[in-house]
Design an enzyme around this catalytic site. Structure first.
Site, short mmCIF file in Angstrom:
data_model
loop_
_atom_site.label_atom_id
_atom_site.label_comp_id
_atom_site.label_asym_id
_atom_site.label_seq_id
_atom_site.Cartn_x
_atom_site.Cartn_y
_atom_site.Cartn_z
N SER A 71 -66.89 77.36 -0.11
CA SER A 71 -65.50 76.99 0.19
C SER A 71 -65.37 75.75 1.06
O SER A 71 -64.30 75.14 1.12
CB SER A 71 -64.74 78.15 0.82
OG SER A 71 -65.15 78.35 2.16
N LYS A 108 -63.20 78.06 7.50
CA LYS A 108 -62.17 77.15 6.98
C LYS A 108 -61.76 76.17 8.07
O LYS A 108 -62.00 76.37 9.25
CB LYS A 108 -60.91 77.92 6.54
CG LYS A 108 -61.12 78.99 5.50
CD LYS A 108 -61.30 78.41 4.12
CE LYS A 108 -61.33 79.46 3.03
NZ LYS A 108 -62.61 80.13 2.88
#
Length: 152
Positions: A71, A108
């Site tokens: 990610s 993230k």
């Protein structure tokens, strides 16, 4: 040999405590390493560097994490990289952070707005996550360094 203490595991990260009691000073090339024309670097190897002292500011609140997944690949953080995570740093907008949301850890960018927090991936195959009041959420720690292997 130093024992590495694995403290937790999730689908996106394995967590390890940071042992800063040991000292390992390695040679350091003074003046950096040229990325253009070669230089006679052997003539300049006379200083030492200890990665514990260089990478860890707050030993009692610092952990390592091994990345699982893709990610954050467009940020240069890929599967297998090792992260240095400091839980004592106050998160800022744009920081790369390890977040805990609804029973899972995720890595993230954090986007902090006046009325919302978003967890933003660095891979177009993943969608941003808007954190709402219904989520069980915390920013677990801020990533200060990533360590990667360049060996094929």
């Amino acid at each position: 040999m130093q024992k590495i203490n694995k403290i937790a595991s999730s689908s996106t990260l394995d967590f390890y405590s940071a042992n800063t009691e040991t000292v390992l000073e390695l040679p350091l090339v003074v003046g950096g390493i040229a990325a253009g024309f070669p230089s006679p670097a052997q003539d300049y190897i006379d200083l030492k560097i200890d990665l514990n002292k260089e990478l860890i500011t707050n030993p009692s609140s610092t952990f390592y994490g091994r990345v699982k997944g893709a990610s954050m690949q467009d940020a240069g953080i890929v599967d297998g990289d090792i992260l240095v995570i400091d839980k004592s740093i106050v998160p800022q907008d744009g920081d790369t952070a390890v977040c805990y949301i609804d029973g899972e850890f995720t890595l993230k960018y954090i986007k902090i707005e006046p009325d919302a927090v978003y967890l933003v991936p660095a891979n177009q195959k993943f969608k941003p996550i808007k954190v709402t009041e219904e989520n069980n959420f915390c920013i677990w720690g801020v990533v200060t360094y990533s360590i990667k292997s360049h060996k094929k």
